[in-house]
Write a protein that holds these residues in place. Structure first.
Motif, PDB file in Angstrom:
ATOM      1  N   SER A   1       0.863  -1.188   0.000  1.00 21.06           N
ATOM      2  CA  SER A   1       0.000   0.000   0.000  1.00 21.06           C
ATOM      3  C   SER A   1       0.892   1.229   0.000  1.00 21.06           C
ATOM      4  O   SER A   1       2.080   1.156   0.339  1.00 21.06           O
ATOM      5  CB  SER A   1      -0.899  -0.007   1.223  1.00 21.06           C
ATOM      6  N   GLY A   2       0.312   2.358  -0.392  1.00 22.45           N
ATOM      7  CA  GLY A   2       1.091   3.582  -0.527  1.00 22.45           C
ATOM      8  C   GLY A   2       1.883   3.930   0.718  1.00 22.45           C
ATOM      9  O   GLY A   2       3.078   4.240   0.651  1.00 22.45           O
ATOM     10  N   GLY A   3       1.233   3.874   1.870  1.00 17.70           N
ATOM     11  CA  GLY A   3       1.905   4.245   3.106  1.00 17.70           C
ATOM     12  C   GLY A   3       2.986   3.244   3.480  1.00 17.70           C
ATOM     13  O   GLY A   3       4.070   3.622   3.938  1.00 17.70           O
TER      14      GLY A   3
ATOM     15  N   LYS B   1      -7.897   0.497   2.680  1.00 19.61           N
ATOM     16  CA  LYS B   1      -8.664   1.628   2.166  1.00 19.61           C
ATOM     17  C   LYS B   1      -8.625   1.676   0.639  1.00 19.61           C
ATOM     18  O   LYS B   1      -9.672   1.730  -0.023  1.00 19.61           O
ATOM     19  CB  LYS B   1      -8.094   2.949   2.713  1.00 19.61           C
ATOM     20  N   SER B   2      -7.414   1.660   0.114  1.00 16.24           N
ATOM     21  CA  SER B   2      -7.302   1.750  -1.343  1.00 16.24           C
ATOM     22  C   SER B   2      -7.969   0.549  -1.996  1.00 16.24           C
ATOM     23  O   SER B   2      -8.628   0.681  -3.035  1.00 16.24           O
ATOM     24  CB  SER B   2      -5.830   1.802  -1.758  1.00 16.24           C
ATOM     25  N   THR B   3      -7.808  -0.619  -1.391  1.00 16.19           N
ATOM     26  CA  THR B   3      -8.420  -1.809  -1.942  1.00 16.19           C
ATOM     27  C   THR B   3      -9.939  -1.655  -1.989  1.00 16.19           C
ATOM     28  O   THR B   3     -10.593  -2.023  -2.977  1.00 16.19           O
ATOM     29  CB  THR B   3      -8.037  -3.023  -1.074  1.00 16.19           C
TER      30      THR B   3
ATOM     31  N   PRO C   1      -6.249   7.865  -8.288  1.00 13.54           N
ATOM     32  CA  PRO C   1      -5.485   6.778  -7.675  1.00 13.54           C
ATOM     33  C   PRO C   1      -4.421   7.320  -6.727  1.00 13.54           C
ATOM     34  O   PRO C   1      -3.930   8.435  -6.895  1.00 13.54           O
ATOM     35  CB  PRO C   1      -4.846   6.076  -8.875  1.00 13.54           C
ATOM     36  N   GLN C   2      -4.100   6.490  -5.735  1.00  9.81           N
ATOM     37  CA  GLN C   2      -3.104   6.928  -4.752  1.00  9.81           C
ATOM     38  C   GLN C   2      -1.707   6.965  -5.367  1.00  9.81           C
ATOM     39  O   GLN C   2      -0.984   7.951  -5.244  1.00  9.81           O
ATOM     40  CB  GLN C   2      -3.109   5.957  -3.567  1.00  9.81           C
ATOM     41  N   ILE C   3      -1.348   5.872  -6.011  1.00 10.20           N
ATOM     42  CA  ILE C   3      -0.049   5.841  -6.672  1.00 10.20           C
ATOM     43  C   ILE C   3      -0.318   6.021  -8.169  1.00 10.20           C
ATOM     44  O   ILE C   3      -0.772   5.108  -8.838  1.00 10.20           O
ATOM     45  CB  ILE C   3       0.679   4.513  -6.412  1.00 10.20           C
TER      46      ILE C   3
ATOM     47  N   LEU D   1     -11.362   9.992  -4.106  1.00  6.48           N
ATOM     48  CA  LEU D   1     -10.005  10.539  -4.087  1.00  6.48           C
ATOM     49  C   LEU D   1      -9.163   9.771  -3.086  1.00  6.48           C
ATOM     50  O   LEU D   1      -9.458   9.768  -1.884  1.00  6.48           O
ATOM     51  CB  LEU D   1     -10.050  12.027  -3.704  1.00  6.48           C
ATOM     52  N   ASP D   2      -8.134   9.113  -3.579  1.00  2.00           N
ATOM     53  CA  ASP D   2      -7.261   8.328  -2.707  1.00  2.00           C
ATOM     54  C   ASP D   2      -6.007   9.146  -2.431  1.00  2.00           C
ATOM     55  O   ASP D   2      -5.146   9.297  -3.289  1.00  2.00           O
ATOM     56  CB  ASP D   2      -6.911   6.999  -3.410  1.00  2.00           C
ATOM     57  N   GLU D   3      -5.933   9.688  -1.230  1.00  2.00           N
ATOM     58  CA  GLU D   3      -4.811  10.545  -0.835  1.00  2.00           C
ATOM     59  C   GLU D   3      -4.607  11.705  -1.819  1.00  2.00           C
ATOM     60  O   GLU D   3      -3.547  11.836  -2.415  1.00  2.00           O
ATOM     61  CB  GLU D   3      -3.506   9.731  -0.783  1.00  2.00           C
TER      62      GLU D   3
HETATM   63 MG   LIG Z   1      -3.924   3.361   0.048  1.00  2.00          MG
END
Ligand SMILES: [Mg+2]
Ligand SMILES: Nc1ncnc2c1ncn2[C@@H]1O[C@H](COP(=O)(O)OP(=O)(O)OP(=O)(O)O)[C@@H](O)[C@H]1O
Ligand SMILES: Nc1ncnc2c1ncn2[C@@H]1O[C@H](COP(=O)(O)OP(=O)(O)OP(=O)(O)O)[C@@H](O)[C@H]1O
Ligand SMILES: [Cu+2]
Ligand SMILES: [Mg+2]
Lengths: 262, 391, 260, 132, 260, 262
Positions: free
Chosen positions: A128-130, F40-42, F79-81, F150-152
């Motif tokens: 995951s990003g973090g 969360k992202s998942t 996306p976050q990344i 919105l992811d991050e």
């Molecule tokens: Mg995430």
């Protein structure tokens, strides 16, 4: 310890750094601030020798930096955009970086502190990003070096990890290290920074204590102070444009008087 | 028996011969004899015991035979010297018959054994050694000029211009000789008919054997080996007719057989191994048969210019054949065409040989294989054997 | 540098690809042996395969690995490792991996076949040496192409193009040229032109061992004089080495000047 | 290199008859204007080779000097003697001398007929070269 | 889907690689025409080149583009586009680009040479058809390999391996088998084995039409003898199409089940 | 509008989502919180159909989501990344995404608002971290869709851009859109969120108003509240573990009673 003399760097026609003079000699935390694209990362990378300046010189510990990069033994660097070999497992990556640097490493402790034990066998591409950022931090902080350069260290970290990170940063300061940090989170700057360097369009517009900055802009909140700086638009860089002339004064810690018009 | 030598009845060979009658044997004991040329004009046997040496001192011939039924054996003859004007020989046989030259050693003779107008003689087990490093000025090892019914057997000839040279020599036999490191040819026929050579080895000569302007020569069971160079051939045929070339082995020659203007020749049961070109037909060749030969590991199996229609190429084994034998009768179902496009290209522009075995050349060869344009379609083995002939 | 080489090497091994590559040569050489028991014929067939496959695979893997290790490179750039070690080390890692792969794959069947007892040992060594040199040369070229072109598709396209050029087109033009100017004395030109194409050069090195008998028929005996001697042989080898060194020094040059 | 080249005796081949060149008294060489070199084992081979071609396309036509084996001289200005007592490699009994006096002298001792380059080209044919 | 195809197509064109690819075929075909004016000969020479190069390039570009468009794919996944459109679209984009490139490069010289006026038009169409089918088959295989293998080096390695196997080793092993079991009737086995190699199939397809028995090889001869020309061709063509459809449906299957 | 029924998702042996029931029906901003790696992202990706749940159903506008993805017309996703084709230029990328979606786009305005005009012709691989994120935001926000995920979104943004982003988010809420946002910056949650969903180890531990959360933990500061939640460790998910049983109660906005032990 680190001296930058009149650094210029262009990418194609884009002048990213236009004559930067800076010195980092005393222990403490310097926050390098500036809007997106102002050249912060470029500046830090040129200290690492990853970006090669077009003009100017960078001295580390009194010696000009070179391609052999032995001086990097004394620097820990956290890149802003961490690109990892996505197929590698976390454990492998850490072991690999350790194998390239024959210094004692504290990776085990950091892994524990950031709670990364459970992902050690995950592939980096699946994090995951973090978590990715935590791995990035472990890789950076696992060596005991006199200089630590962190480019946006907080990105994607959850509050618990953030607290941990702050502790580590403060500990490093107490150990007498020189820390350079870029961030856009002003609360962090306020909490940690001993010195603020403000970069805009490749020039340094402020170099001093955070309190001084607030004073100048007459704004008790640092975030607003910076916003003022930017939106006011009446700025003058503290260094001359002319690359051939000597810098007016050797920068040394936070003794320089910023010459902001506002 | 008349004995010659130190402590013998005769001090010189000449003295002994003066006493001798027809049928006598003159025995020469070891020693160095400086009485060349020794002229033998009686029908005697001249025998050397323990290799007596005849030294011609660089300006004479060794032995000259002028009588019939002479036998010369066991001599070392050396150092006749060279001349542009005359053909000096170690042993010269002049207009005689029924001679035997046996077990002699000829060293640094200009010509080795020179037979002119000789008949029904034998040259057996002699070693004829010229300069080991071939030099332009050297004569022939065994030289036949207008001879008939001669047997040349078991000789070793090295370092001459031609190892054995036949000019107007007929009905003669050359067997089990080794002819090597000669400047030009191991064996050379000019205007000579009805001769046979079998079981010889021709190695490392300018060319192994050259047969020119001759008819009815039989060439059997010889080994042609390592004849390398620009003009180096295992066997060079020029204007010859009705020859048999059988069961020979051509190995590692620049060109196995080069033939030009030669007709009605049977090339059968030969092995062509690792030659640059196995067979090169230079033109005007008619009614020849190439049958049951093995072609293995040659850079080029066949090269031909001119019309080949009257020639027969059949039942050979071709190492490069890539066809199949669906009916399993041991004979490939599709014809083999031994001439590749690249052969043709190299013939036109010799420098292109530098491109041999490159991918490009493989592609070119392949495309030519389909529908020949530049290479003669008639050069084709319609019944290629699937397996190598074991002999 | 050694660490980087080792790492880059280990990385290739982990991708298990090298086993396949080795296996390919094993199968190929083994199959050739089964089809024909004649050593020199096996060497010829193998030569054809090597001159054609080694450069291709080395080029593609040079490109491939360069693109694939960009992230890794960025990580290393912040470590106390000289820049040139990073890039040259990676290159040497691939090249050595390919060379060893080839050596094992082509060599083992030969050794099993008892090459040491036969007279072909020298031909065989030249073959292996050429394969190894070509591995080094072409992986360097591939690595260089990838280093110069950030657009990966273009990088790969160029690699294939370079291969087509050197493996086929070059010889084609050369052949046409020779045919065209056949009225002129071309022996020396022919040798000169060959020198500029490492595949040709390697081919001729092997050819000199395999087809001497045919080459000896060449007019002017230039081969004899130039390449047939040990001096010429040495010269050809030297040029091949130069071919390997040139792109490597280009890699070094570029790597010392690139921003990350 | 557009000039003549030395002949490697025992190595080079005759461009006409394919035989190895060994005889230093009878070798010959032709060089085209474009620089291509052709070598011959006998002067008669040179004659046969050049006759059907345009002589202007050659920069050099060279024959061996009978008196100085191994040295080559200009074919067009040389003097030739065909003498049954002076055999040559390809059976034409053809020899070259550097001046007419010398060939005339040889003619008196050896018999035979004198020729110039031009007359050689017309008298010498493949047919009459082969005896029998 | 059409938009994705178009985009993926345009992307390849922008990398300018396709021009080289087309150019290569132009040069090749042009050169063959220069060497020989005989159309059927040019066709066979071209066939040879096509059977080698089309699969290689298609495989590599299948792999390449899949890896190279992963980011792009992730962007698209959030857009209102069906999943299968994204993947199949990309695949069709490459495949079509390659096919068109080939078609132009190989076709133009033929058209200029007046193929329409000659009797070879049908043979020529078979050639083009084979090239196109091979483009589709092998770019699908490449794309599939890359989709399955996240490790890029492994993906590329496998692609090269597949090519080496099908283009180089396969025939050798087959011949070996033939030699081994030459006492048994092998016709059915031969047909069966051929079916597993699209390159073989394509060659047989062309050769059956041209009827060049010299080049047909064992399998081709068997095809000809036991199936007859039209049945053989029909069978070969059908299996080729199956070969094209199979990996595509695999791509579809996998793409519908993958997390991003 | 968006209903998740008992969503389970594992990557290999790692259970990332273990029975998530959620519903987003009312306009407003929901902050999805949770430590790094909590899923969360998942979760967000599975709404987009990018991650395919192992169990459970997701309904969008009453219909189960499918592979055809037409429902995604109504969703904007950040996306976050952000992985971009690095060779592409910014302008090309924007045009490309526009070409795939035949809806009116406000890219020009957004470009102006984020001050991206000058980088339109830069390659994406050459952008600075913050600029990259701005481009990412433009790509997301250029369509007028009822749902925005919105992811991050704030990662790497400078203060000025941050202010802009907040404005845009608030504007979207005023337009009656449903917004799902993950972030680790609690000040942002405090400022914006109408509803907080707290995710931990794949289960939902809280779903309600931010104020409620603070009340529960008895902590006026949200950041500390969350920290408390985590470090307290006395947590119970509000959904049953048993996948076969029906969810106790259909989630609907913020009416669910969280069952936290502390
Ligand atoms: Mg995430
Ligand atoms: N390799 C490169 N090629 C071209 N331009 C580049 C490259 N690297 C950086 N730039 C440009 O240089 C400028 C400064 O980038 P830099 O990453 O230093 O900004 P920054 O201050 O770190 O911004 P941020 O706060 O967004 O991280 C940007 O405009 C960026 O586009
Ligand atoms: N493709 C994947 N393959 C395997 N594991 C994955 C994959 N994607 C995510 N994961 C794992 O799933 C878990 C949840 O990841 P997710 O990205 O949803 O976390 P998150 O809550 O968004 O964290 P963060 O705050 O760091 O962004 C992580 O442990 C991650 O390693
Ligand atoms: Cu001659
Ligand atoms: Mg930055």
């Amino acid at each position: 310890m680190i001296h930058l003399h009149h650094i210029h760097k262009s990418f194609g026609r884009l002048e990213v750094l236009r004559g930067v003079d800076l010195a980092f000699d005393r222990p403490g935390i310097t926050a390098v601030l500036g809007p997106n694209g102002s050249g912060k990362s470029t500046l830090l990378k040129s200290i690492l020798g990853m970006v090669l300046p077009d003009q100017g010189e960078i001295h580390f510990n009194g010696k000009p930096i070179d391609n052999l990069g032995q001086y990097r033994k004394d620097i820990s660097y956290l890149p802003q955009i961490a690109r990892f070999p996505e197929n590698l497992r976390v454990r492998e990556l850490i072991r690999m970086i350790e194998s390239f640097r024959s210094q004692p490493s504290q990776s085990a402790e950091l892994i524990h502190q950031f709670g990364l034990e459970s992902v050690l066998d995950s592939q980096l591409g699946h994090l995951s990003g973090g978590t990715r950022q935590k791995v990035n931090l472990v890789l950076t902080l696992m060596y005991d070096t006199p200089v630590i350069i962190l480019d946006e260290p907080t990105a994607g970290l959850d509050p618990v990890a953030m607290v941990k990170l702050k502790e580590l940063i403060i500990q490093a300061r107490e150990d007498g290290k020189i820390l350079l940090i870029t961030t856009h989170i002003m609360s962090l700057v306020e909490e940690l920074a001993d010195r603020v360097v403000f970069l805009l369009e490749g020039r340094i517009y402020f170099d001093g204590k955070p309190d001084e900055l607030k004073q100048r802009v007459d704004e008790p909140n640092l975030e607003k102070a910076i916003a003022n700086l930017l939106s006011g638009g009446h700025l003058t860089p503290i260094q001359p444009l002319d690359a051939s002339s000597k810098p007016i004064k050797k920068m040394n810690g936070n003794v320089v008087q910023p010459q902001l018009k506002y | 028996k008349l004995h010659v030598g130190a402590g013998q009845p005769f001090a010189t060979i000449q003295a002994a011969m003066d006493e001798a009658r027809s049928g006598d044997q003159v025995i020469v004991h070891p020693g160095l004899y400086r009485e060349c040329p020794v002229v033998v004009n009686k029908s005697i046997t001249l025998t050397g015991y323990g290799m007596p040496v005849l030294d011609a001192l660089g300006e004479k011939e060794g032995i000259i035979i002028e009588a019939d039924s002479v036998t010369i054996e066991g001599f070392e003859i050396r150092n006749t010297g060279y001349s542009y004007i005359e053909d000096r020989a170690g042993i010269r046989i002049k207009r005689t018959k029924a001679f035997t030259i046996r077990n002699n050693r000829l060293i640094l003779t200009f010509f080795g054994i020179y037979l002119e107008h000789a008949k029904s003689g034998r040259v057996i087990n002699n070693a004829i050694l010229g300069k080991p490093l071939a030099e332009a000025n050297s004569g022939n090892g065994i030289h036949l000029w207008y001879c008939k019914d001669i047997d040349i057997v078991g000789n070793l000839i090295r370092g001459h211009r031609d190892g054995i040279y036949f000019e107007f020599a007929t009905q003669s036999r050359v067997r089990r000789n080794i002819s090597e490191q000669n400047l030009r040819y191991g064996l050379h026929f000019m205007f000579s008919n009805d001769d046979i050579y079998t079981g010889n080895t021709f190695r490392d000569n300018g060319a192994g054997v050259a047969v020119m302007f001759s008819s009815r020569i039989h060439m059997l069971n010889n080994l042609f080996h390592l004849n390398w160079g620009q003009a180096a051939y295992g066997l060079l045929l020029k204007e010859i007719y009705d020859a048999e070339i059988r069961e020979n082995v051509f190995q590692k020659n620049t060109v196995g057989i080069f033939t030009e203007g030669s007709n009605r020749i049977h090339y059968k049961d030969n092995d062509f191994l690792n030659n640059g070109w196995a067979v090169k037909v230079a033109g005007a060749c008619e009614k020849n048969d190439f049958i049951r030969n093995n072609f293995i590991g040659n850079s080029f199996d066949f090269a031909a210019v001119g019309n080949m229609e009257t020639n027969r190429i059949e039942e050979n084994f071709w190492g490069d054949y890539s066809g199949y034998d669906l009916d399993k009768n041991g004979i490939g179902d599709i014809p083999y065409r031994p001439i590749k496009l690249f052969n043709y290209v190299v013939d036109q522009t010799p420098e292109t040989i530098i491109l041999m075995r490159s991918l490009l050349v493989e592609i070119l060869n392949f495309s030519e294989k389909v529908s020949p344009v530049l290479t003669p379609a008639e050069v084709s083995d319609a019944m290629p054997n699937m397996h190598r002939y074991i002999r | 540098m050694l660490r980087i080489i080792r790492y880059s090497f280990a990385d290739l091994i982990r991708s298990r690809w090298l086993y396949f590559y080795t296996g390919f040569y094993l199968v190929l050489t083994g199959a050739l042996f089964l089809i024909s028991a004649d050593l020199s014929k096996v060497i010829v067939s193998l030569m054809n395969a090597i001159l054609f496959i080694v450069p291709l695979v080395a080029l593609l893997f040079g490109v491939m690995v360069q693109y694939n290790t960009r992230e890794f490179t960025e990580l290393l750039l912040a470590q106390p490792i000289p820049r040139r070690s990073i890039f040259l080390g990676q290159y040497l890692g691939i090249a050595t991996a390919l060379a060893i792969s080839f050596l094992l794959g082509a060599g083992i069947p030969f050794i099993l076949s008892g090459i040491f007892l036969s007279g072909e040992i020298w031909n065989f060594s030249i073959l292996l040496l050429s394969g190894i040199l070509l591995s080094y040369i072409f992986s360097a070229l591939g690595y260089l192409l990838a280093l110069i072109n950030d657009n990966r598709i273009r990088g790969f396209g160029l690699a294939i193009l370079v291969w087509l050029l050197l493996a086929v087109v070059y010889d084609g033009l050369f052949l046409l040229g020779l045919a065209w100017f056949s009225d002129y004395p071309l022996e020396n030109v022919a040798i000169g032109v060959t020198v500029f194409n490492p595949i040709d050069l390697a081919r001729i090195l092997i050819l000199l061992k395999l087809d001497v008998s045919a080459l000896m028929g060449y007019t002017g005996a230039v081969f004899n004089k130039f390449l047939g001697t040990s001096l010429g042989m040495g010269l050809a080898l030297t040029i091949l080495v130069v071919w390997a060194v040139l792109p490597v020094s280009m890699i070094r040059y570029i790597s010392l000047r690139k921003d990350f | 290199s557009t000039g003549p080249q030395p002949i490697s005796y025992g190595e080079d081949a005759c461009n006409f008859c394919k035989m190895t060149i060994v005889d230093q008294q009878h070798s010959a060489e032709a060089v085209t204007l474009k620089g291509k070199v052709y070598k011959f084992d006998a002067i008669e081979c040179l004659v046969h080779y050049v006759s059907p071609l345009d002589e202007a396309t050659f920069s050099h036509l060279l024959v061996a000097n009978y008196d100085q084996p191994g040295s080559l001289m200009d074919a067009q200005t040389s003097s030739y003697l065909i003498s049954p007592n002076l055999p040559s490699p390809m059976g034409a009994f053809l020899n070259a001398f550097d001046d007419a006096n010398r060939s005339a002298a040889m003619q008196t001792s050896m018999t035979g007929e004198l020729h110039s380059w031009e007359s050689l080209k017309t008298t010498l044919t493949l047919k009459n070269q082969i005896p029998q």
